[in-house]
Write a protein that holds these residues in place. Structure first.
Motif, PDB file in Angstrom:
ATOM      1  N   GLN A   1      11.524  15.402   6.408  1.00  6.37           N
ATOM      2  CA  GLN A   1      11.922  14.968   5.074  1.00  6.37           C
ATOM      3  C   GLN A   1      10.679  14.940   4.191  1.00  6.37           C
ATOM      4  O   GLN A   1       9.630  14.431   4.603  1.00  6.37           O
ATOM      5  CB  GLN A   1      12.537  13.578   5.103  1.00  6.37           C
TER       6      GLN A   1
ATOM      7  N   GLN B   1      13.054  17.216  -0.228  1.00  3.20           N
ATOM      8  CA  GLN B   1      13.674  18.166   0.684  1.00  3.20           C
ATOM      9  C   GLN B   1      14.041  17.476   1.989  1.00  3.20           C
ATOM     10  O   GLN B   1      13.437  16.484   2.369  1.00  3.20           O
ATOM     11  CB  GLN B   1      12.723  19.327   0.987  1.00  3.20           C
ATOM     12  N   ASP B   2      15.009  18.050   2.670  1.00  6.61           N
ATOM     13  CA  ASP B   2      15.467  17.562   3.965  1.00  6.61           C
ATOM     14  C   ASP B   2      15.711  18.801   4.825  1.00  6.61           C
ATOM     15  O   ASP B   2      16.704  19.497   4.624  1.00  6.61           O
ATOM     16  CB  ASP B   2      16.744  16.751   3.789  1.00  6.61           C
ATOM     17  N   ASP B   3      14.784  19.113   5.732  1.00 10.67           N
ATOM     18  CA  ASP B   3      14.833  20.358   6.496  1.00 10.67           C
ATOM     19  C   ASP B   3      14.755  20.094   7.993  1.00 10.67           C
ATOM     20  O   ASP B   3      14.376  19.012   8.435  1.00 10.67           O
ATOM     21  CB  ASP B   3      13.668  21.277   6.115  1.00 10.67           C
TER      22      ASP B   3
END
Length: 66
Positions: free
Chosen positions: A44, A28-30
């Motif tokens: 990340q 994920q990349d938030d």
């Protein structure tokens, strides 16, 4: 769904901030806002299925790499 709660340090103010990670969704990349200073934190997440580990990388949203 596999939710993991992690405490990270804000790269701006250094205050601990709690984030919830869905480990069943893969990498994920938030962006999360710091609950103290409201600056955006780039989070990340890498799921290492072979070793059954979750790696979390934190940096400032506006950091530049050269």
């Amino acid at each position: 769904m596999q939710l993991i709660n992690k405490t990270i340090l804000c790269p701006f103010c250094g205050q601990p901030t709690s984030v919830t990670i869905d480990a069943s969704g893969g990498d994920q990349d938030d962006v999360e806002d710091c609950s103290n200073c409201c600056n955006p934190i780039h989070v990340q997440t890498h799921i290492d299925e072979l070793r059954h580990k979750v790696q979390v990388f934190v940096d400032a949203e506006d950091e530049q790499y050269y």
